[in-house]
Write an enzyme that holds these catalytic residues in place. Structure first.
Site, PDB file in Angstrom:
ATOM      1  N   ASP A 200     -23.125 -16.129  61.659  1.00 21.87           N
ATOM      2  CA  ASP A 200     -24.422 -15.531  61.361  1.00 21.87           C
ATOM      3  C   ASP A 200     -25.389 -16.470  62.052  1.00 21.87           C
ATOM      4  O   ASP A 200     -25.675 -17.556  61.534  1.00 21.87           O
ATOM      5  CB  ASP A 200     -24.684 -15.489  59.851  1.00 21.87           C
ATOM      6  CG  ASP A 200     -26.011 -14.818  59.559  1.00 21.87           C
ATOM      7  OD1 ASP A 200     -26.969 -15.039  60.329  1.00 21.87           O
ATOM      8  OD2 ASP A 200     -26.107 -14.075  58.570  1.00 21.87           O
ATOM      9  N   HIS A 201     -25.862 -16.078  63.241  1.00 19.07           N
ATOM     10  CA  HIS A 201     -26.545 -17.083  64.058  1.00 19.07           C
ATOM     11  C   HIS A 201     -27.840 -17.591  63.412  1.00 19.07           C
ATOM     12  O   HIS A 201     -28.342 -18.634  63.782  1.00 19.07           O
ATOM     13  CB  HIS A 201     -26.766 -16.584  65.488  1.00 19.07           C
ATOM     14  CG  HIS A 201     -27.908 -15.632  65.655  1.00 19.07           C
ATOM     15  ND1 HIS A 201     -27.832 -14.313  65.306  1.00 19.07           N
ATOM     16  CD2 HIS A 201     -29.154 -15.808  66.131  1.00 19.07           C
ATOM     17  CE1 HIS A 201     -28.977 -13.723  65.568  1.00 19.07           C
ATOM     18  NE2 HIS A 201     -29.812 -14.609  66.068  1.00 19.07           N
ATOM     19  N   HIS A 263     -28.459 -11.656  58.097  1.00 23.65           N
ATOM     20  CA  HIS A 263     -29.502 -12.672  58.251  1.00 23.65           C
ATOM     21  C   HIS A 263     -30.440 -12.744  57.045  1.00 23.65           C
ATOM     22  O   HIS A 263     -30.699 -13.811  56.497  1.00 23.65           O
ATOM     23  CB  HIS A 263     -30.344 -12.407  59.497  1.00 23.65           C
ATOM     24  CG  HIS A 263     -29.553 -12.204  60.761  1.00 23.65           C
ATOM     25  ND1 HIS A 263     -28.371 -12.846  61.006  1.00 23.65           N
ATOM     26  CD2 HIS A 263     -29.790 -11.430  61.854  1.00 23.65           C
ATOM     27  CE1 HIS A 263     -27.906 -12.481  62.197  1.00 23.65           C
ATOM     28  NE2 HIS A 263     -28.752 -11.615  62.728  1.00 23.65           N
TER      29      HIS A 263
HETATM   30  C1  BG6 Z   1     -28.940  -9.879  65.965  1.00 24.59           C
HETATM   31  C2  BG6 Z   1     -29.181  -8.394  65.836  1.00 24.59           C
HETATM   32  O1  BG6 Z   1     -28.067 -10.312  64.972  1.00 24.59           O
HETATM   33  O2  BG6 Z   1     -30.155 -10.573  65.855  1.00 24.59           O
HETATM   34  C3  BG6 Z   1     -30.200  -7.928  66.848  1.00 24.59           C
HETATM   35  O3  BG6 Z   1     -27.968  -7.687  66.022  1.00 24.59           O
HETATM   36  C4  BG6 Z   1     -31.440  -8.772  66.792  1.00 24.59           C
HETATM   37  O4  BG6 Z   1     -30.518  -6.562  66.635  1.00 24.59           O
HETATM   38  C5  BG6 Z   1     -31.092 -10.248  66.867  1.00 24.59           C
HETATM   39  O5  BG6 Z   1     -32.288  -8.413  67.870  1.00 24.59           O
HETATM   40  C6  BG6 Z   1     -32.315 -11.104  66.700  1.00 24.59           C
HETATM   41  O6  BG6 Z   1     -31.987 -12.451  66.852  1.00 24.59           O
HETATM   42  P1  BG6 Z   1     -33.116 -13.535  67.040  1.00 24.59           P
HETATM   43  O7  BG6 Z   1     -32.383 -14.830  67.032  1.00 24.59           O
HETATM   44  O8  BG6 Z   1     -33.786 -13.226  68.350  1.00 24.59           O
HETATM   45  O9  BG6 Z   1     -34.041 -13.372  65.897  1.00 24.59           O
END
Ligand code: BG6
Length: 509
Positions: A200-201, A263
């Site tokens: 979950d980045h 997230h």
């Molecule tokens: C991803 C989603 O997990 O997170 C995308 O699948 C989204 O739809 C992205 O655009 C957003 O990541 P960040 O790090 O740019 O907020």
């Protein structure tokens, strides 16, 4: 000698030393995909550039393309040049690229997996990777079962001696609770729980980790972090982009499954949980799980949830299409590109404090934040006319962009009367620290190679999050079409009404 020097519990290892991965390699399935090009390959380079990878680190790409090692190296080169965070240094690149290999094949191709095994063995001999390999499944979930079975069948999943093998899995972890349980079952048929790293980045973002520092490394916030002082919490993930070229993934999934299930519920868990007994995976998961288990859905989902789709509008001076006109989208699609939900947490700390979560594409601007909004002062000894511009105190964790923390409070306006108006006090990462924040994927890839599972959701968290979302998705599926909102605005009217019914309003970040 200071107090801490005499502490018998002090870890003798200096934690400020850089955490450097030991001998290891990374195999990426789905290496021709967007994630690999934009995030994974640049993160590998950035780690190498920061001196955090071992000298013999090796990167193996597995895909269908008819590529040689050199073609693969060229693709990595281009992706690094375009997307890496740190400057390009020829000597780092030279050393790193010597460890690049490409294996061509389909996921059901046994010979290709045999070639992969030989490649991995050869790298052990040639570059000293020590049998330690992480397999990154950057592939659509429908291929998970096949890939993990192939890894097992070709003896790639089981480590020899004291080496390690790990599987890294990208979201979506299923489509609902049932499919998530099935996915977990399949993965655990092949890998032990501690071999599996679910990405979950958001958990790799500095500002998200800072929620724990803010709460548990300080004394001034925790005493007011509860129902006695907090009126409500708003967690916002707004994006200005549309769905771009991701129609195939996004349509049928929607905002709630795409980002709330993972997230936003992780942000909720970190904001709401109790102090963990230690900063380790087990202690963190124990507290996050308790928080997620205590989440209660509103009884009337019709009044306290909203989903919507963007229609054509203007964004940053550019005319943009509506969701239904995007390439590859079913013109009758009922997929949500915006979702807002109200949740409560049934425990002593949070009883009666609503957590409002919202996420959307094509909103006013890109911003992710957690706003803890405090109750109004119980009594104001000043004239009401002098305090008309006074809002509620708030502590806002700015996850991105413009990472930092803002505290909003009332202050006297200079002058002869006792006029009080809102002011803010800011902490900005960019101003307080000289180091720039690593990308989330840098941190998470390094943690995988180190076997550090703190920042990876465990299966029970994933399943609990689906348990929260499933009834909402079922409710939406039963109740017709989503609302609509114009691209470039802050979402549908229904979402404003949802908060207005509670006597509150969304922040306009
Ligand atoms: C991803 C989603 O997990 O997170 C995308 O699948 C989204 O739809 C992205 O655009 C957003 O990541 P960040 O790090 O740019 O907020």
């Amino acid at each position: 000698m200071t107090g801490s020097d005499t502490n018998p519990l002090r870890d003798p290892q200096d934690r400020r030393l850089p955490r450097i991965a030991g001998p290891s390699g990374l195999v990426i399935f789905g290496v021709t995909g967007d994630l690999s090009r934009k995030k994974l390959m640049p993160a590998v380079y950035d780690l190498a550039n920061r001196g955090l990878l071992p000298p013999g680190f090796s990167l193996v790409g597995f895909a269908r393309r008819d590529w040689e090692d050199e073609d693969f190296a060229q693709v990595v080169h281009d992706s690094v040049k375009e997307h890496a965070r740190t400057p390009f240094r020829e000597e780092v690149w030279q050393q790193l690229s010597e460890g690049f290999r490409f294996v061509q094949g389909d996921f059901d191709d046994d010979e290709a997996f045999e070639r992969l095994r030989t490649t991995v063995d050869d790298l052990d001999k040639a570059r000293g990777t020590g049998g330690n390999f992480a397999f990154y499944l950057s592939v659509p979930p429908k291929f998970f079962p096949l890939v993990v079975q192939q890894l097992k069948a070709h003896h790639l999943a089981e480590p020899a001696g004291d080496s390690w093998r790990r599987a890294v899995i990208e979201k979506p972890f299923g489509h609902d609770l049932k499919s998530a349980e099935e996915l977990n079952r399949i993965v655990h048929e092949v890998f032990e729980p501690d071999q599996v790293f679910r990405i979950d980045h958001y958990l790799g973002k500095e500002t998200v980790q800072n929620i724990l520092a803010l709460r548990f490394a300080n004394t001034m916030f925790e005493p007011i972090w509860n129902r006695s002082y907090v009126d409500h919490v708003q967690i916002t993930m707004a994006e200005d982009i549309g769905i771009g070229g991701r129609a195939g993934y996004y349509d049928g999934i929607g905002a709630a499954r795409d980002v709330i299930q993972n997230h936003l519920l992780q942000l909720l868990a970190l904001t709401a949980m109790e102090e963990p007994t230690a900063f380790d995976a087990q202690a963190l998961v124990a507290e996050k799980t308790k928080a997620l288990e205590s989440v209660r859905l509103p009884e009337d989902l019709g009044r306290h949830t909203v989903r919507a789709q963007y229609t054509a509008g203007w964004q940053g001076g550019v005319k943009v299409r509506g969701y239904l006109e995007e390439d590859g989208i079913d013109p009758h699609s009922g997929t949500d590109t915006y979702a807002a939900i109200k949740l409560e947490i049934d425990n002593r700390r949070w009883a009666g404090v609503p957590f409002y979560l919202r996420a959307g594409k094509r909103l006013g601007r890109r911003v992710t934040e957690i706003a803890v909004v405090f109750q109004r002062a119980p009594h104001l000894p000043f004239d009401t006319t002098d305090t008309m511009e006074l809002g509620q105190n708030a502590l806002v964790i700015r996850v991105q962009p413009d990472e930092g923390i803002t505290v909003r409070f009332g202050s006297k306006v200079p002058g002869t009367s006792m006029e009080v108006r809102d002011v803010t006090m800011d902490f900005a990462y960019g101003e307080s620290f000289t180091e720039s924040s690593p990308e989330a994927y840098e941190r998470l890839l390094l943690d995988v190679l180190l076997g550090d599972a703190n920042l990876f959701p465990r299966p029970q968290e994933v399943e609990l999050s689906w348990k929260i979302l499933d009834p909402i998705e079922e409710h939406w599926a039963r109740h017709g079409k989503p609302e609509s909102y114009t691209a470039g605005t802050w979402g549908p009217k229904a979402a404003d009404e949802m908060l207005a019914r509670d006597g509150r309003s969304w922040r306009r970040p």
